[in-house]
Write a protein that holds these residues in place. Sequence first.
Motif, PDB file in Angstrom:
ATOM      1  N   TYR A  47       0.853  -1.197   0.000  1.00  0.00           N
ATOM      2  CA  TYR A  47       0.000   0.000   0.000  1.00  0.00           C
ATOM      3  C   TYR A  47       0.880   1.236   0.000  1.00  0.00           C
ATOM      4  N   PRO A  48       0.429   2.379  -0.522  1.00  0.00           N
ATOM      5  CA  PRO A  48      -0.927   2.650  -0.963  1.00  0.00           C
ATOM      6  C   PRO A  48      -1.318   2.115  -2.349  1.00  0.00           C
ATOM      7  N   ALA A  49      -0.354   1.667  -3.167  1.00  0.00           N
ATOM      8  CA  ALA A  49      -0.714   1.264  -4.542  1.00  0.00           C
ATOM      9  C   ALA A  49      -1.796   0.179  -4.551  1.00  0.00           C
ATOM     10  N   ALA A  50      -1.720  -0.748  -3.598  1.00  0.00           N
ATOM     11  CA  ALA A  50      -2.680  -1.855  -3.578  1.00  0.00           C
ATOM     12  C   ALA A  50      -4.115  -1.372  -3.336  1.00  0.00           C
ATOM     13  N   GLY A  51      -4.260  -0.145  -2.820  1.00  0.00           N
ATOM     14  CA  GLY A  51      -5.601   0.391  -2.560  1.00  0.00           C
ATOM     15  C   GLY A  51      -6.176   1.205  -3.710  1.00  0.00           C
ATOM     16  N   PHE A  52      -5.398   1.401  -4.779  1.00  0.00           N
ATOM     17  CA  PHE A  52      -5.858   2.265  -5.878  1.00  0.00           C
ATOM     18  C   PHE A  52      -7.114   1.708  -6.559  1.00  0.00           C
ATOM     19  N   ALA A  53      -7.179   0.398  -6.750  1.00  0.00           N
ATOM     20  CA  ALA A  53      -8.321  -0.190  -7.472  1.00  0.00           C
ATOM     21  C   ALA A  53      -9.614   0.052  -6.692  1.00  0.00           C
ATOM     22  N   HIS A  54      -9.539  -0.111  -5.375  1.00  0.00           N
ATOM     23  CA  HIS A  54     -10.710   0.122  -4.524  1.00  0.00           C
ATOM     24  C   HIS A  54     -11.201   1.558  -4.689  1.00  0.00           C
ATOM     25  N   GLU A  55     -10.225   2.478  -4.662  1.00  0.00           N
ATOM     26  CA  GLU A  55     -10.524   3.904  -4.794  1.00  0.00           C
ATOM     27  C   GLU A  55     -11.127   4.206  -6.172  1.00  0.00           C
ATOM     28  N   ALA A  56     -10.536   3.616  -7.202  1.00  0.00           N
ATOM     29  CA  ALA A  56     -10.993   3.867  -8.577  1.00  0.00           C
ATOM     30  C   ALA A  56     -12.419   3.356  -8.763  1.00  0.00           C
ATOM     31  N   ARG A  57     -12.684   2.182  -8.211  1.00  0.00           N
ATOM     32  CA  ARG A  57     -14.023   1.600  -8.359  1.00  0.00           C
ATOM     33  C   ARG A  57     -15.050   2.469  -7.644  1.00  0.00           C
ATOM     34  N   ARG A  58     -14.685   2.971  -6.461  1.00  0.00           N
ATOM     35  CA  ARG A  58     -15.587   3.847  -5.698  1.00  0.00           C
ATOM     36  C   ARG A  58     -15.894   5.125  -6.465  1.00  0.00           C
ATOM     37  N   SER A  59     -14.886   5.580  -7.259  1.00  0.00           N
ATOM     38  CA  SER A  59     -15.087   6.818  -8.032  1.00  0.00           C
ATOM     39  C   SER A  59     -15.760   6.554  -9.368  1.00  0.00           C
ATOM     40  N   GLY A  60     -16.133   5.307  -9.637  1.00  0.00           N
ATOM     41  CA  GLY A  60     -16.920   5.007 -10.839  1.00  0.00           C
ATOM     42  C   GLY A  60     -16.128   4.505 -12.026  1.00  0.00           C
ATOM     43  N   ALA A  61     -14.832   4.213 -11.845  1.00  0.00           N
ATOM     44  CA  ALA A  61     -14.043   3.708 -12.976  1.00  0.00           C
ATOM     45  C   ALA A  61     -14.308   2.228 -13.205  1.00  0.00           C
ATOM     46  N   HIS A  62     -14.141   1.807 -14.464  1.00  0.00           N
ATOM     47  CA  HIS A  62     -14.118   0.376 -14.778  1.00  0.00           C
ATOM     48  C   HIS A  62     -12.740  -0.119 -14.343  1.00  0.00           C
ATOM     49  N   THR A  63     -12.678  -1.188 -13.550  1.00  0.00           N
ATOM     50  CA  THR A  63     -11.379  -1.657 -13.044  1.00  0.00           C
ATOM     51  C   THR A  63     -11.017  -2.984 -13.689  1.00  0.00           C
ATOM     52  N   VAL A  64      -9.770  -3.086 -14.147  1.00  0.00           N
ATOM     53  CA  VAL A  64      -9.324  -4.319 -14.808  1.00  0.00           C
ATOM     54  C   VAL A  64      -7.931  -4.717 -14.320  1.00  0.00           C
ATOM     55  N   GLU A  65      -7.825  -5.998 -13.961  1.00  0.00           N
ATOM     56  CA  GLU A  65      -6.526  -6.532 -13.523  1.00  0.00           C
ATOM     57  C   GLU A  65      -5.941  -7.409 -14.617  1.00  0.00           C
ATOM     58  N   LEU A  66      -4.686  -7.125 -15.007  1.00  0.00           N
ATOM     59  CA  LEU A  66      -3.958  -7.982 -15.938  1.00  0.00           C
ATOM     60  C   LEU A  66      -2.746  -8.503 -15.182  1.00  0.00           C
ATOM     61  N   ASN A  67      -2.726  -9.780 -14.893  1.00  0.00           N
ATOM     62  CA  ASN A  67      -1.664 -10.336 -14.055  1.00  0.00           C
ATOM     63  C   ASN A  67      -1.498 -11.810 -14.387  1.00  0.00           C
ATOM     64  N   LEU A  68      -0.359 -12.363 -13.966  1.00  0.00           N
ATOM     65  CA  LEU A  68      -0.132 -13.783 -14.205  1.00  0.00           C
ATOM     66  C   LEU A  68      -1.132 -14.610 -13.416  1.00  0.00           C
ATOM     67  N   GLU A  69      -1.441 -14.153 -12.218  1.00  0.00           N
ATOM     68  CA  GLU A  69      -2.362 -14.878 -11.333  1.00  0.00           C
ATOM     69  C   GLU A  69      -3.140 -13.836 -10.539  1.00  0.00           C
ATOM     70  N   PRO A  70      -4.247 -14.223  -9.904  1.00  0.00           N
ATOM     71  CA  PRO A  70      -5.015 -13.231  -9.146  1.00  0.00           C
ATOM     72  C   PRO A  70      -4.159 -12.577  -8.065  1.00  0.00           C
ATOM     73  N   SER A  71      -4.251 -11.241  -7.958  1.00  0.00           N
ATOM     74  CA  SER A  71      -3.504 -10.537  -6.911  1.00  0.00           C
ATOM     75  C   SER A  71      -4.274 -10.638  -5.596  1.00  0.00           C
ATOM     76  N   LEU A  72      -3.690 -10.087  -4.548  1.00  0.00           N
ATOM     77  CA  LEU A  72      -4.362 -10.114  -3.233  1.00  0.00           C
ATOM     78  C   LEU A  72      -5.619  -9.256  -3.220  1.00  0.00           C
ATOM     79  N   VAL A  73      -5.714  -8.297  -4.169  1.00  0.00           N
ATOM     80  CA  VAL A  73      -6.867  -7.384  -4.179  1.00  0.00           C
ATOM     81  C   VAL A  73      -7.750  -7.621  -5.414  1.00  0.00           C
ATOM     82  N   VAL A  74      -7.733  -8.861  -5.905  1.00  0.00           N
ATOM     83  CA  VAL A  74      -8.460  -9.171  -7.149  1.00  0.00           C
ATOM     84  C   VAL A  74      -9.948  -8.806  -7.053  1.00  0.00           C
TER      85      VAL A  74
END
Length: 232
Positions: free
Chosen positions: A178-205
């Motif tokens: 953190y804080p980077a790991a919390g960005f997706a949560h923040e983005a989703r709350r602000s109405g963004a479409h959130t997409v994860e591209l990773n080798l495997e699911p992250s801890l914040v998938v």
Amino acid sequence: MTNIVILTGAGISAESGLGTFRAEDGLWAEHRVEDVATPEGFVKDPALVHRFYNMRRSESTNASSNAAHDALARLEADLVGDVTVVTQNVDDLHERGGSQSIIHMHGSLAGSLCAACEHRWPSPFETAPSDDCPSCGRPQTRPDIVWFGEMPYQMDRIFGLIQEADIFAAIGTSGNVYPAAGFAHEARRSGAHTVELNLEPSLVVNDFVETRFGPATETVPIWVNELLRTGG
Ligand code: APR
């Protein structure tokens, strides 16, 4: 106009030959975080810290950007809208891939920082604790890297961009820091479409509404092509 914010981590540079941190044979398996990535470690053994980052600088200089870095540069150049890469990586492979709008939130191997007066300057290829600061002259040079316990760079600007984002993507990051790991949560709350591209699911998938798993050099160009075809 589509605003896209893309958070990247070590996974995007893995196929360029740079090790990630938390893989079984990753950097944190070979080195103690406390020794090389904390202010306390630097005070205890500055020569070890300089050697560690000189090695990282040498590895990243010898590496090349890969198809994932290159695709993000193409997205920025060709999309009608704004694309910002917020990277946790300290290598310069986004720059060499051609991206222009890059925020190095964890600092960069390209920079040196005076621990005494906070002056910053372009880093020579090899650095040592005895290097004098070009501004105050004191020999307290350190790499311009954000260590554990320190505040990442440009947080206000990053949160502002996330609030304005239509799409937030995270590529090649495990969601441990953190804080980077919390960005997706923040983005989703602000109405963004959130997409994860990773080798495997992250801890914040669970903070992502869309997931694409596989090597970045395969998933990222496909994702970018789709965005450019649909206009985001
Ligand atoms: N393509 C896509 N993802 C990959 C690939 C690949 N070829 N190879 C590995 N990955 C994924 C891994 O599955 C993992 O989820 O990249 C992620 C790398 O995770 P970490 O090693 O934890 O790296 P990162 O998330 O960038 O670390 C964050 O921790 O110690 C620090 O400051 C350092 O910026 C770093 C921060």
